[in-house]
Design an enzyme around this catalytic site. Sequence first.
Site, short mmCIF file in Angstrom:
data_model
loop_
_atom_site.label_atom_id
_atom_site.label_comp_id
_atom_site.label_asym_id
_atom_site.label_seq_id
_atom_site.Cartn_x
_atom_site.Cartn_y
_atom_site.Cartn_z
N GLU A 126 34.71 6.96 -35.31
CA GLU A 126 34.22 7.24 -36.66
C GLU A 126 32.72 7.08 -36.70
OE1 GLU A 126 36.43 5.69 -40.05
OE2 GLU A 126 38.05 5.19 -38.68
N HIS A 240 31.91 5.17 -50.01
CA HIS A 240 32.34 6.08 -48.95
C HIS A 240 31.82 7.48 -49.29
CE1 HIS A 240 34.73 8.13 -45.98
NE2 HIS A 240 35.16 6.97 -45.52
N ARG A 284 27.31 4.96 -42.88
CA ARG A 284 27.96 5.41 -44.10
C ARG A 284 27.02 5.45 -45.30
NH1 ARG A 284 33.64 2.58 -44.68
NH2 ARG A 284 34.23 3.96 -43.01
N HIS A 338 33.97 1.94 -52.20
CA HIS A 338 34.94 1.80 -51.12
C HIS A 338 35.15 0.36 -50.67
CE1 HIS A 338 37.25 3.12 -47.68
NE2 HIS A 338 36.40 2.59 -46.82
N ARG A 373 28.84 -1.97 -43.70
CA ARG A 373 29.94 -2.18 -42.76
C ARG A 373 30.16 -0.96 -41.86
NH1 ARG A 373 35.31 -0.93 -42.79
NH2 ARG A 373 35.26 -0.12 -44.90
C1 SIN Z 1 37.82 5.89 -43.25
O1 SIN Z 1 38.89 6.18 -42.75
O2 SIN Z 1 36.89 6.68 -43.37
C2 SIN Z 1 37.62 4.52 -43.79
C3 SIN Z 1 37.65 3.56 -42.69
C4 SIN Z 1 36.95 2.31 -43.10
O3 SIN Z 1 36.52 2.17 -44.24
O4 SIN Z 1 36.78 1.45 -42.24
#
Ligand code: SIN
Length: 513
Positions: A126, A240, A284, A338, A373
């Site tokens: 990610e 998010h 993020r 988020h 985070r």
């Molecule tokens: C996501 O799946 O984008 C969220 C994962 C997270 O917040 O750690």
Amino acid sequence: MTETDTSTATTTDGETTDVLVVGSGIAGCAAALSAAREGADVLLLTKATKPDDASTDWAQGGISTTRGDPESLKEDVIAASDGTADPDAVDTLVDHADDAVADVLIDTLEIDFDETADGDLDYTREAAHSEYRILHVDAATGTHILRPFLQYVDNHERIEVRQDTAALELITNEGRVHGVVSDEAPTGKRIYAGATVLATGGIGALYGRSTNPDGATGDGIAMAALAGADVTDMEYIQFHPTAYDGEDPFLLSEALRGEGAVLRNGNGERFMDDYHPQGDLAPRDVVARAVEAEREATGEVVLDVSPLEFQADYPAIAEKCRDRGIDGDEIPVAPSEHFLCGGIDVDERGRASLDRLYAVGECARTGVHGANRLASTSLLEGLVWGLRAGEDAVGFEPEPVEAPELRDSDPELPERFAAEKFVRLQRTMDEYLGLERDLEEVARAGAVLRRLKGEVDAYTRTRTSRSLYELRHACVTALLIARSAAENPESEGCHYVVGEDANRTEPETPADD
Ligand code: SIN
């Protein structure tokens, strides 16, 4: 912050347990499990009535491991935090990550993580991860972890799970926490515990758009703060970048971008390379602000999932899209609240600043996330700290001390009252404590929130109901956020200050090529 006098009468009547856990997400389940493994009798109290009342159930992308390289994960966690994460806390996370995942998720719960065609574990990636190291099940990992976990703790002979029961206040005496007053009928029940572990999750309900369930009202943080525990870093609220932009928003996991999906603006252009060298996989907070800027400049931003086998590989998200009438490859997105990076200040065992009080999961501030985070570290942090706190919480005798008798509940008036006040609270948070903060406006928001809390406190003096307490907890938590934000002119990670008081070190506008 001053405690409200909710009652004049006190009593020592109540039940006792060795370890009391409040909350039923991954952190609460882990704390209950490890305390029970140490031989303690555990009561797990949760206001949830179904698994998806806990944020864990909503987690999509996955759970990070170190995949044998703790240093590399540590570097990514610290880089995503803008260098603000506490390196000792990150060491605790990475040193225990793989053992915790192997012990609980693989050996105990036998979670069927996705595998490659060769039968090896399939690791995904990610934003801001330099390696493929995230275990997942489809992109509905939270559900696939939490449901068997809840079943397991519910079947455990030393653990009682009590659903639909909210903790309203901590019972304290001379700096020590002795349990909670719950909302069990008719006037609340005192539950005395040798140690109390708060695992109450986040604060999504304070905002109009959130990827959390409605019950995320900051209960544990507010109860701890009202009892005098240290609460820090409350201004660091992660938005998010990719939640569905429409009615009934839902998360579009970063795993989609990790595997090749891209962001496009209203002109159909990719834009993330203009904002950060990591492009679509930038941290993020950077992506969230870029998405908002492009929405304002070009009308909309979509997540283009055409590079993926979207329907086949992400069936749970694809179904949510179909339910909202989206059948093409471009899904409109906007930022959404988020995750709270701050919370109840705890050490490497989850110990808060009050004796015999622990906090784990999103309500805790371990220092791992600093100002921002890294993706897929929240389930991991909840698991690691939950196990460590549960183990540490064993061995204390419950001590029944005088605790308040609550007033009779009068649901009708407070229910309506709470709903209306919640709307005012959310509007204030959305407008002044969202992605960008102007500190003069934050100060004004603080005044609005103080008035709101005053109105709520007036009601809690004469009656009680769960919704009223949730509102009270939300007001207290919102005030903590406003205060932290007002005191910090430095733009770091998720706390992005604009206006005259801004003290910024990063560029405000897209970088020139
Ligand atoms: C996501 O799946 O984008 C969220 C994962 C997270 O917040 O750690």
